[in-house]
Design an enzyme around this catalytic site. Structure first.
Site, short mmCIF file in Angstrom:
data_model
loop_
_atom_site.label_atom_id
_atom_site.label_comp_id
_atom_site.label_asym_id
_atom_site.label_seq_id
_atom_site.Cartn_x
_atom_site.Cartn_y
_atom_site.Cartn_z
N GLU A 48 52.51 32.87 49.39
CA GLU A 48 52.72 33.39 50.78
C GLU A 48 53.41 34.53 51.07
OE1 GLU A 48 52.73 31.33 55.18
OE2 GLU A 48 54.56 30.87 54.21
N LYS A 130 46.47 33.27 58.53
CA LYS A 130 47.34 31.90 59.01
C LYS A 130 47.03 31.79 60.35
CE LYS A 130 51.69 29.59 58.18
NZ LYS A 130 53.03 29.50 57.77
N CYS A 164 51.23 27.50 53.64
CA CYS A 164 52.42 26.72 54.11
C CYS A 164 51.84 25.65 54.97
CB CYS A 164 53.34 27.77 54.69
SG CYS A 164 55.24 27.17 55.10
#
Length: 365
Positions: A48, A130, A164
């Site tokens: 990430e 995200k 994540c």
């Protein structure tokens, strides 16, 4: 697709980024792709925000104290989705014949996003964002939308990517699972030992990603980025020496899982700059799902249903009836076309001014 590979080698990258230096990080990233390709990998997954580093100052300082980092992160760390860095990675993937998933800080005018490039061996680029930045990340980054939750038909099977704590959202996982994902690319940052609570720890999140493999019946290639001395010095020089102990060296956690949750390789040392590899056979997803397929025979569509808005979000609507602003030539229009549902609306798919909705109740049939 007839040319799809069912058996191949995958690579999970555990190498640090070069903080707030997009050009240097891009050069390092291309060298990593070359190393993985030379080892025979067909899929290479990066961490990430690998380009150009996770903004740890948001955890170390108050917003007022961290203002000094903002300009540098916007101008030196973040990049445009279709900028020269993307084109450089795309050219490398095409030259090497590999597919890559690369986490990066996307700059879209005044807003930053935690994004991933999904780059094909033909040089094609898909950008996803995200869906919901976690806790302090919301100080810096904007949110994605339903168009970012997509599994792609590729030469390596049905491939998806998340970042994540997206892996900890049950409905998001279910939306991915109902698209029958086979190979999943998981991008994580690093895992410092001093964290506010246990759910942020390496131990807890290793369980989260292993559970993702079990629940979706897919292979999971999970990458993280250890903290290097350059990373530490960059942050501490600007934030203050008192923060050095809060940002220790290493803290990587990188692993590859099979569709039943088994580890397919050895866990590398947390401070080692390395690439780990595993061979995958996508037909083993059938074996896992024969026992548990939450999107199929192990579901109860008569009890639970999920409504999933896949339409890209638009800030501005113009005209008397709220007609969408003409976005031709923009990144969001490209994303809208790329993520648009292929089928016409049906009783289980309806549209409205609020976007395109998929009723996942019927997706498993």
């Amino acid at each position: 697709m007839s040319s799809m590979s069912r058996q191949y080698k995958v690579a999970a990258v555990q190498k640090s980024s070069i903080y707030y230096d997009a050009q240097a990080a891009t050069e390092k990233g291309i060298a990593i792709l070359e190393e993985a390709a030379a080892a025979g990998a067909k899929l290479v997954v990066f961490a990430e925000l690998w380009l150009s580093g996770y903004p740890f100052h948001i955890w170390l300082m108050s917003y007022g104290e961290s203002v000094a980092f903002i300009k540098e992160y916007y101008t030196k760390g973040a990049v445009e989705a279709n900028g020269p860095e993307a084109q450089a990675f795309a050219g490398a993937c095409k030259r090497l014949g590999v597919r890559a998933v690369i986490g990066f800080a996307e700059r879209d005018h005044g807003t930053l996003y935690m994004s991933q490039w999904i780059i094909g061996p033909d040089g094609s680029i898909v950008t996803r964002r995200k869906l919901k930045p976690s806790i302090m990340e919301r100080v810096v980054f904007g949110e994605g939308d339903g168009s970012d939750i997509k599994v792609h038909d590729t030469e390596l099977g049905r491939l998806g990517a998340l970042q994540c704590w997206e892996h900890a959202q049950p409905l998001l996982k279910y939306a991915m699972g109902t698209q029958h994902e086979e190979i999943h690319c998981a991008s994580w940052p690093s895992f410092p030992p001093k964290l506010p609570h246990h759910s942020l720890s390496q131990e807890a999140n290793a369980s989260v990603i292993q559970t993702y493999a079990v629940e979706t019946g897919s292979f999971v290639v999970s990458s993280s980025s250890p903290i290097s001395q350059q990373n530490i010095d960059y942050v501490v020089t600007r934030a203050g020496e008192q923060f050095r102990q809060m940002l220790p060296f290493g803290c990587g956690h990188t692993m590859i899982y099979g569709p039943e949750g088994a580890k397919l390789c050895e866990l590398p040392p947390h401070d080692e700059e390395t690439i780990i590899y595993a061979d995958v056979d996508l037909d083993l997803c059938y074996v896992a799902r024969s026992a548990m397929d939450p999107a199929g025979h192990y579901s109860r569509a008569d009890v639970f249903e999920v409504h999933f808005n896949t339409a890209p979000r638009h800030t501005v609507r113009v005209g008397a009836h709220g007609t969408l602003l003409d976005l031709r030539g923009t990144s969001r229009q490209l994303r809208r076309e790329m993520f648009a549902p292929k089928d016409q609306a049906s009783p289980s798919q309806t549209t409205s001014d609020e976007g395109s909705w998929i009723n996942l109740k019927d997706e498993s049939k």
